[in-house]
Write an enzyme that holds these catalytic residues in place. Structure first.
Site, PDB file in Angstrom:
ATOM      1  N   GLY A  78       0.824  -1.208   0.000  1.00  0.00           N
ATOM      2  CA  GLY A  78       0.000   0.000   0.000  1.00  0.00           C
ATOM      3  C   GLY A  78       0.857   1.256   0.000  1.00  0.00           C
ATOM      4  CB  SER A  79       4.010   2.161   1.753  1.00  0.00           C
ATOM      5  OG  SER A  79       3.552   1.873   3.036  1.00  0.00           O
ATOM      6  CG  ASN A 162      -4.142   4.391   9.722  1.00  0.00           C
ATOM      7  OD1 ASN A 162      -4.456   5.441   9.183  1.00  0.00           O
ATOM      8  ND2 ASN A 162      -3.052   4.262  10.436  1.00  0.00           N
ATOM      9  CD  GLN A 190      -6.439  -0.003   7.782  1.00  0.00           C
ATOM     10  OE1 GLN A 190      -7.294  -0.863   7.973  1.00  0.00           O
ATOM     11  NE2 GLN A 190      -5.184  -0.164   8.163  1.00  0.00           N
ATOM     12  CB  SER A 210      -2.319  -2.676   1.326  1.00  0.00           C
ATOM     13  OG  SER A 210      -1.404  -3.571   1.896  1.00  0.00           O
ATOM     14  N   GLY A 211      -2.656  -5.697  -0.018  1.00  0.00           N
ATOM     15  CA  GLY A 211      -3.074  -7.089   0.143  1.00  0.00           C
ATOM     16  C   GLY A 211      -3.270  -7.525   1.588  1.00  0.00           C
ATOM     17  CG  HIS A 212      -0.564  -6.285   4.951  1.00  0.00           C
ATOM     18  ND1 HIS A 212      -0.485  -5.979   6.291  1.00  0.00           N
ATOM     19  CD2 HIS A 212      -0.161  -5.183   4.292  1.00  0.00           C
ATOM     20  CE1 HIS A 212      -0.023  -4.737   6.430  1.00  0.00           C
ATOM     21  NE2 HIS A 212       0.173  -4.241   5.235  1.00  0.00           N
ATOM     22  CB  THR A 247       9.886  -9.875 -12.788  1.00  0.00           C
ATOM     23  OG1 THR A 247      10.956  -9.582 -13.676  1.00  0.00           O
ATOM     24  CG2 THR A 247       9.155 -11.133 -13.230  1.00  0.00           C
ATOM     25  CB  CYS A 334      -1.534   7.251  21.439  1.00  0.00           C
ATOM     26  SG  CYS A 334      -2.656   8.220  22.420  1.00  0.00           S
TER      27      CYS A 334
HETATM   28  N1  PLP Z   1      -2.360   3.503   4.254  1.00  0.00           N
HETATM   29  C1  PLP Z   1      -3.053   3.146   5.339  1.00  0.00           C
HETATM   30  C2  PLP Z   1      -4.296   3.895   5.689  1.00  0.00           C
HETATM   31  C3  PLP Z   1      -2.632   2.072   6.118  1.00  0.00           C
HETATM   32  O1  PLP Z   1      -3.329   1.715   7.193  1.00  0.00           O
HETATM   33  C4  PLP Z   1      -1.464   1.379   5.732  1.00  0.00           C
HETATM   34  C5  PLP Z   1      -0.928   0.266   6.555  1.00  0.00           C
HETATM   35  O2  PLP Z   1      -1.127   0.215   7.747  1.00  0.00           O
HETATM   36  C6  PLP Z   1      -0.775   1.792   4.581  1.00  0.00           C
HETATM   37  C7  PLP Z   1      -1.253   2.859   3.864  1.00  0.00           C
HETATM   38  C8  PLP Z   1       0.462   1.092   4.111  1.00  0.00           C
HETATM   39  O3  PLP Z   1       0.171  -0.176   3.587  1.00  0.00           O
HETATM   40  P1  PLP Z   1       1.350  -1.273   3.481  1.00  0.00           P
HETATM   41  O4  PLP Z   1       1.568  -1.783   4.872  1.00  0.00           O
HETATM   42  O5  PLP Z   1       0.828  -2.314   2.564  1.00  0.00           O
HETATM   43  O6  PLP Z   1       2.532  -0.572   2.945  1.00  0.00           O
END
Ligand code: PLP
Length: 393
Positions: A78-79, A162, A190, A210-212, A247, A334
């Site tokens: 996702g990042s 998130n 999310q 994001s997959g996970h 790839t 936090c």
């Molecule tokens: N964006 C949000 C809102 C997330 O919660 C996260 C992961 O916690 C990410 C981006 C990043 O995803 P990834 O862990 O697949 O890089």
């Protein structure tokens, strides 16, 4: 095949990551064994891998309402999707406008992936402006609209937060962005697979997932890129129609496609089921002394709840729960002890004094009644034990 991550563990941290769904693992295995071809090879093994990648692209597209599977680009997470979208769109708009579009509009509650991309672009001469949110974590689309001007290259607002799960008015933001000719991105990491997501209804140009977070492994993601949008690539190369070099990670992509297919099939039933679990969890947790619920009462994910425990350290509460086998989180750093409230709570007006101990409980495909029972049985004892000892001692 077990359906739980571990019988000893009660896992309630699905916003951090989800266990891989058994069906996903099964779907992936051939591509880690005999189906090892490179999808860019001409021979039969390559072509079979290519077919699998394209089937996954269709599944991802279907989950988010993309008309054309060709609008999906596979990434490593996702990042990466966020960075590729924001940086790629910022530079593309900058170049197309001969340098006049150099502003990026965002919010103060974005994930670090987005914030990091914005910091990097600021150092390269872009100007970043960000909107705040109200006490429930909701961003005001009019405040975002006021920040957008004709020099704006990109507008980026997350779909679901998130930490607290508040769902943002992305469609209204996108309309304002489009009106000024800016490209609009949303971080839906999310949201995808948890609530209905439709790129056309949202009106966005770019959407990251994001997959996970949806039952696939860590290390795979996707970016929706509207057909007409051109990005300056972050990783150059001919794969993914020149949009992302490298790839293709076939097994991971197959896992993501399978997870997206399952998420789409189960979305309504899962959402209803998790809403029921959450509602019991919230009701009984709020019966404890000195607890409040954060986030928007209606515009929120069905699967997560964020609490503040007055006078406690969130970090210590997470550790106390972990000692009993319950995995929850305090959100990024936090507590009322030795660390600052998260940037999201700070944006919501919960400074150090009001923030208290944060506890995020997030449910997902593997959660059931027994998990909620165990959480509710353990929490009061953990809280009482910690209340007897002052936070941050
Ligand atoms: N964006 C949000 C809102 C997330 O919660 C996260 C992961 O916690 C990410 C981006 C990043 O995803 P990834 O862990 O697949 O890089």
């Amino acid at each position: 095949m077990p359906t739980k991550p571990d019988d000893m563990v009660c896992y309630l941290d699905h916003n951090a990551t989800t266990p891989v769904r058994p069906e996903v693992l099964e779907a992936m295995l051939p591509y880690l064994k005999e189906e090892f071809g490179n999808p860019n090879s001409v021979h039969r093994l390559g072509q079979r891998a290519r077919k699998a990648v394209e089937r996954s692209r269709e599944e991802v597209a279907a989950l988010i309402g993309a008309a054309d599977p060709g609008e999906i680009v596979f990434t490593s997470c996702g990042s990466e999707s966020d960075v590729m979208a924001i940086s790629g769109a910022a530079w593309a708009a900058f170049e197309a406008s001969s340098g006049s579009r150099r502003r990026i509009v965002s919010t103060r509650i974005e994930h670090e992936a987005v914030q990091g991309a914005l910091r990097l672009l600021s150092r390269r001469g872009f100007e970043a402006a960000s909107a705040g949110c109200d006490a429930s974590g909701l961003v005001d689309p009019e405040e975002v609209a006021r920040l957008i001007d004709d020099r704006t290259a990109v507008v980026t607002v997350m779909l679901a937060n998130n930490e607290i799960g508040t769902v943002q008015p992305v469609a209204a933001v996108a309309e304002a962005g489009r009106g000024r000719g800016a490209l609009v991105h949303t971080d839906a990491v999310q949201a995808a697979g948890k609530i209905p997501v439709d790129v056309k209804a949202l009106g966005v140009d770019l959407l990251a997932l994001s997959g996970h977070k949806v039952g696939a492994p860590k290390g795979v993601g996707a970016l929706y890129v509207r057909r007409e949008v051109r990005l300056v690539p972050t990783i150059t190369g001919h794969q993914e129609k020149n949009r992302r070099g490298g790839t293709e990670s076939v097994a991971m992509i197959v896992g993501l496609g399978c997870a997206c297919g399952l998420a789409r099939r189960d979305l309504e039933a899962q959402s209803r089921r998790l809403e029921g679990l959450r509602s019991r969890l919230v009701k009984e947790t709020l019966e404890l002394r000195g607890v409040r619920l954060n986030g928007h009462p209606e515009r929120r994910l069905p699967s997560c709840a964020h609490f503040t425990f007055e006078g406690l350290s969130g970090h210590e509460l997470v550790i106390a729960m972990d000692l009993e086998g319950i995995c929850v989180s305090s959100g990024p750093a936090c507590s009322s002890g030795d660390v600052e409230p998260s940037h999201v709570l700070a944006a919501m007006g919960q400074g150090r004094a009001q923030a208290g101990g944060a506890l995020r409980v997030s449910l997902g495909w593997s959660s059931d009644d027994a998990d909620v029972d165990r959480f509710l049985k353990t929490l009061p004892q953990a809280v009482e034990r910690l209340r007897r000892v002052p936070a941050g001692r």
